[in-house]
Motif scaffolding. Structure first.
Motif, PDB file in Angstrom:
ATOM      1  N   ALA A 197       0.841  -1.191   0.000  1.00  0.00           N
ATOM      2  CA  ALA A 197       0.000   0.000   0.000  1.00  0.00           C
ATOM      3  C   ALA A 197       0.880   1.247   0.000  1.00  0.00           C
ATOM      4  N   LEU A 198       0.466   2.247  -0.738  1.00  0.00           N
ATOM      5  CA  LEU A 198       1.197   3.510  -0.848  1.00  0.00           C
ATOM      6  C   LEU A 198       0.339   4.591  -0.198  1.00  0.00           C
ATOM      7  N   LEU A 199       0.656   4.916   1.052  1.00  0.00           N
ATOM      8  CA  LEU A 199      -0.158   5.829   1.845  1.00  0.00           C
ATOM      9  C   LEU A 199       0.527   7.182   1.978  1.00  0.00           C
ATOM     10  N   PRO A 200      -0.234   8.248   2.230  1.00  0.00           N
ATOM     11  CA  PRO A 200       0.362   9.588   2.361  1.00  0.00           C
ATOM     12  C   PRO A 200       1.442   9.625   3.433  1.00  0.00           C
ATOM     13  N   LEU A 207       1.366   5.220  11.703  1.00  0.00           N
ATOM     14  CA  LEU A 207       1.253   3.890  11.104  1.00  0.00           C
ATOM     15  C   LEU A 207       2.206   2.935  11.810  1.00  0.00           C
ATOM     16  N   GLU A 208       1.670   1.809  12.256  1.00  0.00           N
ATOM     17  CA  GLU A 208       2.478   0.842  13.001  1.00  0.00           C
ATOM     18  C   GLU A 208       2.150  -0.579  12.543  1.00  0.00           C
ATOM     19  N   GLU A 230       2.239  -5.557   8.170  1.00  0.00           N
ATOM     20  CA  GLU A 230       3.432  -6.311   8.547  1.00  0.00           C
ATOM     21  C   GLU A 230       4.645  -5.414   8.719  1.00  0.00           C
ATOM     22  N   SER A 231       4.772  -4.400   7.888  1.00  0.00           N
ATOM     23  CA  SER A 231       5.912  -3.492   7.996  1.00  0.00           C
ATOM     24  C   SER A 231       5.534  -2.144   7.409  1.00  0.00           C
ATOM     25  N   VAL A 262       5.695   3.414   2.045  1.00  0.00           N
ATOM     26  CA  VAL A 262       5.352   2.061   1.606  1.00  0.00           C
ATOM     27  C   VAL A 262       4.947   1.224   2.813  1.00  0.00           C
ATOM     28  N   VAL A 263       3.758   0.656   2.754  1.00  0.00           N
ATOM     29  CA  VAL A 263       3.224  -0.184   3.829  1.00  0.00           C
ATOM     30  C   VAL A 263       2.963  -1.565   3.259  1.00  0.00           C
TER      31      VAL A 263
END
Length: 315
Positions: A197-200, A207-208, A230-231, A262-263
């Motif tokens: 996922a590509l988050l702001p 984010l954790e 996961e990361s 990047v998530v």
């Protein structure tokens, strides 16, 4: 006088005025109805106030996402050439070492045949004169050249690096391919699926790993899947770096704006269910990801100045 009045007023109005008139009655309001309305409105106001004090609004970090299938082998060509034959089709089961695609190898074949003829001539010289050192040296050199020529010829045939299923075939017979171009993909037996996922980037501090990530796959509107983060990347990067990370095959399909983080989330299964049917995840499938980052009371959202007065804390 009557003639004057008739000129001033319409005849219909005069006849109505001269006719019998009945006065209306006084408007009467029932006390029971007003009391019931008053307490109902008051109760609704109290409920709305309590809900705004106790209720919360979630805030999400949203962005595009894509499915990554690990355990898939991408085969590329090392040298330019023209496809002479395609030995497989998408969905076909293949074994390790099986030929998949053959490129034209006239030049490599001619070179190998020439070296083989020279090798045989030098071998005949040694058989005639075992003491001929020059022939022995030439034979040793030709043996190395022959091995190199055989390797080059074999490289013109792409073979399956592992047993599996042909998941992607991007070439056809007669097509010209360039070095580094991906031509076929093999999906192995041990497949793991993940979501990128590509988050702001502004949400990076909130984010954790371990938090839920809600995902809606393109083509499956209003069907949500919840995965576990996961990361989370330690760097906030721009769209150009993200495109370099994703590669040219899929980056052009995404609309990226602003700094991003990047998530990665773990997908527990290689399949998903929609309307009672089971589907496979495929590498490059696009989706929309939402990660809940905080909550705030409704009243604070309506009146931000109350945040300090109410001792509001993001959760």
């Amino acid at each position: 006088m009557e003639a004057v009045r008739s000129k001033i007023f319409r005849e219909e109005a005069l006849r109505h005025h001269e006719g019998s008139q009945q006065e209306g009655d006084v408007l009467r309001i029932s006390p029971a109805w007003t009391r019931w309305t008053y307490w109902t409105v008051l109760g609704l106001l109290l409920v709305a106030l309590a809900y705004s004090l106790l209720g919360t609004l979630p805030e999400y970090a949203s962005g595009p996402a894509l499915v990554k299938v690990d355990g898939q082998s991408q085969l590329t060509v090392d040298a330019p050439g023209v496809v002479s034959s395609v030995e497989v089709r998408p969905g076909q089961q293949v074994e390790q070492g099986q030929a998949l695609v053959r490129l034209r190898s006239e030049e490599e074949t001619v070179s190998l045949e020439r070296i083989q003829r020279e090798f045989e001539l030098q071998l005949i010289r040694i058989l005639r004169d075992p003491s001929d050192e020059s022939a022995r040296q030439a034979l040793t050199s030709l043996r190395a050249e022959r091995e190199l020529a055989e390797a080059r010829q074999q490289a013109r045939t792409l073979r399956a690096p592992q047993a599996g299923v042909v998941s992607d075939l991007r070439i056809r017979r007669g097509q010209y391919v360039t070095p580094g171009e991906s031509v076929v993909s093999i999906l192995g037996k041990d497949v793991t699926v993940s979501l990128v996922a590509l988050l702001p980037g502004g949400y990076r501090p909130t984010l954790e790993p371990g938090r839920p990530l809600r995902v809606e796959l393109d083509g499956f509107t209003h069907e949500y899947h919840t995965f576990t983060i996961e990361s989370v990347g330690d760097q906030i990067v721009g769209p150009a770096e993200i495109r370099r990370f994703l590669g040219p095959e899929i980056s052009d399909a995404l609309q990226l704006n602003g700094p991003l983080v990047v998530v990665r989330a773990r997908v527990p299964s290689s399949t998903f269910t929609s309307n009672g049917k089971t589907f496979n995840y495929f590498d490059g499938m696009l989706a929309r990801a939402d990660a809940r980052v905080r909550e705030e009371r409704i009243l604070v959202a309506l009146i931000p100045g109350l945040k300090g007065a109410l001792g509001h804390e993001d959760r």
